[in-house]
Design an enzyme around this catalytic site. Structure first.
Site, PDB file in Angstrom:
ATOM      1  N   HIS A 249      37.847  61.452  55.291  1.00  0.00           N
ATOM      2  CA  HIS A 249      37.940  60.800  56.602  1.00  0.00           C
ATOM      3  C   HIS A 249      38.386  61.811  57.662  1.00  0.00           C
ATOM      4  CE1 HIS A 249      37.340  56.592  55.454  1.00  0.00           C
ATOM      5  NE2 HIS A 249      37.851  56.967  54.298  1.00  0.00           N
TER       6      HIS A 249
ATOM      7  N   CYS B 116      32.681  58.875  54.232  1.00  0.00           N
ATOM      8  CA  CYS B 116      33.139  58.157  53.036  1.00  0.00           C
ATOM      9  C   CYS B 116      32.033  57.241  52.496  1.00  0.00           C
ATOM     10  CB  CYS B 116      34.440  57.416  53.306  1.00  0.00           C
ATOM     11  SG  CYS B 116      35.417  57.246  51.806  1.00  0.00           S
TER      12      CYS B 116
ATOM     13  N   GLU C 154      38.130  61.719  60.736  1.00  0.00           N
ATOM     14  CA  GLU C 154      38.609  61.101  61.981  1.00  0.00           C
ATOM     15  C   GLU C 154      40.124  61.073  62.085  1.00  0.00           C
ATOM     16  OE1 GLU C 154      37.144  59.572  59.441  1.00  0.00           O
ATOM     17  OE2 GLU C 154      37.813  57.498  59.164  1.00  0.00           O
TER      18      GLU C 154
HETATM   19  N1  GLN Z   1      34.133  51.971  48.806  1.00  0.00           N
HETATM   20  C1  GLN Z   1      34.010  53.383  48.663  1.00  0.00           C
HETATM   21  C2  GLN Z   1      34.943  53.940  47.610  1.00  0.00           C
HETATM   22  O1  GLN Z   1      35.906  53.320  47.237  1.00  0.00           O
HETATM   23  C3  GLN Z   1      34.217  54.097  49.975  1.00  0.00           C
HETATM   24  C4  GLN Z   1      35.600  53.975  50.520  1.00  0.00           C
HETATM   25  C5  GLN Z   1      35.688  54.322  51.983  1.00  0.00           C
HETATM   26  O2  GLN Z   1      34.702  54.389  52.698  1.00  0.00           O
HETATM   27  N2  GLN Z   1      36.900  54.514  52.459  1.00  0.00           N
HETATM   28  O3  GLN Z   1      34.747  55.025  47.159  1.00  0.00           O
END
Ligand code: GLN
Length: 543
Positions: free
Chosen positions: A507, A381, A509
């Site tokens: 994500h 992410c 995970e």
């Molecule tokens: N801050 C980033 C976004 O909003 C990444 C978000 C995250 O890592 N969950 O896209």
């Protein structure tokens, strides 16, 4: 008829109610029962999505996009219970629902009160999970007995037994039996007080699960049973597990907790099949490799902030018969000390998700280090967005490239807001959330890892790769290994020249299980082991 188990906690918080509830769910499932899991959180936030990881730890995301408590991660790792919006309720959600009904005039002029309106809403939330295809619903009540916020939930579960019949409900109370060094003995009084408080509000626990550092003697168990008004076989010892959380279900089984539950609730079931779990623990105890992974994040000092990532690394380790030593490194420290000092010697570097500018440059430095030194790298992410920024600045030649999350006026906004996000101002539940499909390039590492070209993973972000730069990045050697089915969003980037450089917008995970590791974690750990073997280095010390 669905049976109900309610799990409450007493004496202190952080006793591991979530893990214990998940372990009970797992044992019952392995006995052939169909289980559903649910958690009530007494705080007033509608969901944990807007809370800081320092306050709450990780926000766990479900397929349906709900942002939930991290205990739901334990539920998914231990059981096959399908989880959805109905699996996690907060005080905020319950009140919001009741207040909305009041505004619609549904209470027909009545005074709206905690009892019965709030308690009815809570009971309805429990009943939602019951049904002809469900044998047992396990409902965990967050917080500790005695908290003001928990009262309506406890009152609701007390009433619940009246509604569905006492023989269909079982109350389990998780408590602490502290060891007093000065006295040289275990103390049962806090447990007696905690159960006393429960009984004051009309709940007589059926089972006491006693967290303890030391084994509880037969005499102490007798004493607890007598003072707390339960049979001695319902006093279950849950000793601290230094080795692995995956021991918890087996130790509860050794204490015959599942037998007691099935007997009490008259649940027809067979002996649990625990071969997979024994096998998993055997692998954990007898590793053939040992590798060190650096996780470079903003909230590194907080154990729970990247909970599912640490678990997923362990799962991949189990599959590879490798012991994974995880070093949590604060990205700000990388800024202060430089990557060489902090990161040299690790077999893999992972940069997780996050929000906010603090520590961003440290993450970018860590990624540059991993890329140039050919250390296996996994970006998740925000970790993927930082990998894109790093590549833009140092390989594509786009000086000052950044994400507009951190610099609105950057000359090269390589990461920018998703179109659908541009008009959104509310913060709660408004990101791109939940399961989304992606299509993989068959020649990519990711496709090899997944052994598939179509995947589905969970998301939680507002920003994305800016497509204006796709061609330039490709020309400099970045592979867009995964894109959304309409090809409009970049979901995975890779560097094919690097031993393992994979970064994902989602994500992964959240979908890893101890007996079924997530494919990209599996690939990452495989690459880290390979690097270690080739280089033959000793592992760095992990604190
Ligand atoms: N801050 C980033 C976004 O909003 C990444 C978000 C995250 O890592 N969950 O896209």
């Amino acid at each position: 008829m669905t049976k109900h188990i309610f799990v409450t906690g007493g004496v202190v918080s952080s006793l591991g109610k979530g893990l214990t509830s998940a372990s009970i769910g797992m044992l019952l499932e392995q006995r052939g029962l169909r289980v559903r899991m649910q958690k009530f959180d007494p705080y007033i936030n509608v969901d944990p999505g807007t809370m800081s990881p320092y306050q709450h730890g990780e926000v766990y995301v479900l397929d349906d996009g709900s942002e939930t408590d991290l205990d739901l991660g334990h539920y998914e790792r231990f059981t096959n219970s399908p989880l959805s919006r109905d699996s996690n309720y907060t005080t905020g959600q319950i009140y919001l629902a009741v207040i909305n009904k009041e505004r619609r005039g549904e209470f027909l002029g009545k005074t709206v009160q905690v009892i019965p309106h709030i308690t009815n809403e809570i009971k309805a939330a429990v009943k939602k999970l019951a049904g002809p295809d469900v044998d047992v619903v396990i409902t965990e009540i967050g917080g500790t007995v005695g908290d003001i916020e928990s009262q309506p939930f406890l009152e609701a579960i007390r009433q619940f037994a009246l509604d569905v019949g006492k023989s269909n409900c079982l109350y389990i109370h998780l408590t602490l039996i502290p060891y007093l060094k000065a006295a040289g003995e275990l103390k049962t009084k806090p447990t007696q007080h905690s159960v006393g408080q429960l009984r004051e509000i009309g709940i007589q626990p059926d089972v006491l699960i006693c967290r303890t550092e030391r084994s509880i003697s037969h005499d102490d168990r007798e004493k607890i049973a007598l003072f707390c008004n339960v049979p001695i076989e319902a006093v279950i010892e849950e000793k601290d597990k230094e080795f692995s959380i995956y021991e918890v279900p087996l130790s509860l089984r050794d204490n015959r907790l599942d037998d007691f539950i099935c007997d009490r609730l008259k649940l027809p079931s067979t002996k649990p099949d625990l071969d997979d779990w024994h096998n998993l623990l055997h692998r954990l105890r007898n590793p053939k490799h040992e590798i060190a992974i650096a996780v470079v994040g903003k909230y590194a000092e907080h154990r729970d902030a990247y909970k599912s990532i640490y678990e997923a690394l362990d799962h991949a380790g189990i599959a590879h018969e490798a012991q994974i030593r995880i070093q949590r490194i604060q990205s700000e420290e990388v800024e202060r000390e430089g990557p060489e000092k902090l990161l040299a010697g690790y077999d893999g570097i992972l940069v997780p998700g996050g929000f906010g500018e603090r520590g961003i440059e440290g993450k970018i430095q860590a990624i540059k280090f991993a890329r140039e030194r050919e250390i296996p790298f996994f970006g998740i992410c925000l970790g993927m967005q930082c990998a894109v920024i790093e590549f833009a600045r140092n390989e594509v030649g786009l000086a000052g490239a950044h994400s507009t999350e951190f610099n609105k006026d950057t000359p090269h906004p390589v990461i920018c807001l998703l179109d659908e996000q541009k008009t959104i101002t509310d913060k709660g539940g408004t990101m791109r959330l939940g399961a989304q499909k992606a299509v993989l390039d068959p020649a990519s590492r990711s496709a090899t890892a997944y052994r598939a070209e179509n995947i589905e993973e969970r998301h939680r972000h507002r920003y994305e790769f800016n497509n204006v730069y796709r061609q330039q990045f490709q020309a400099h050697g970045m592979l867009f290994a995964g894109v959304s089915p309409d090809r409009s969003l970049v979901e995975i980037v890779e560097l094919p020249e690097h031993p393992w450089f994979v970064a994902v917008q989602f994500h992964p995970e959240f979908k890893s299980k101890p007996i079924a590791p997530q494919p990209l974690f599996h690939g990452f750990i495989g690459a880290a082991i390979e690097r270690k073997q080739v280089r033959g280095e000793r592992a760095v010390e992990v604190s």
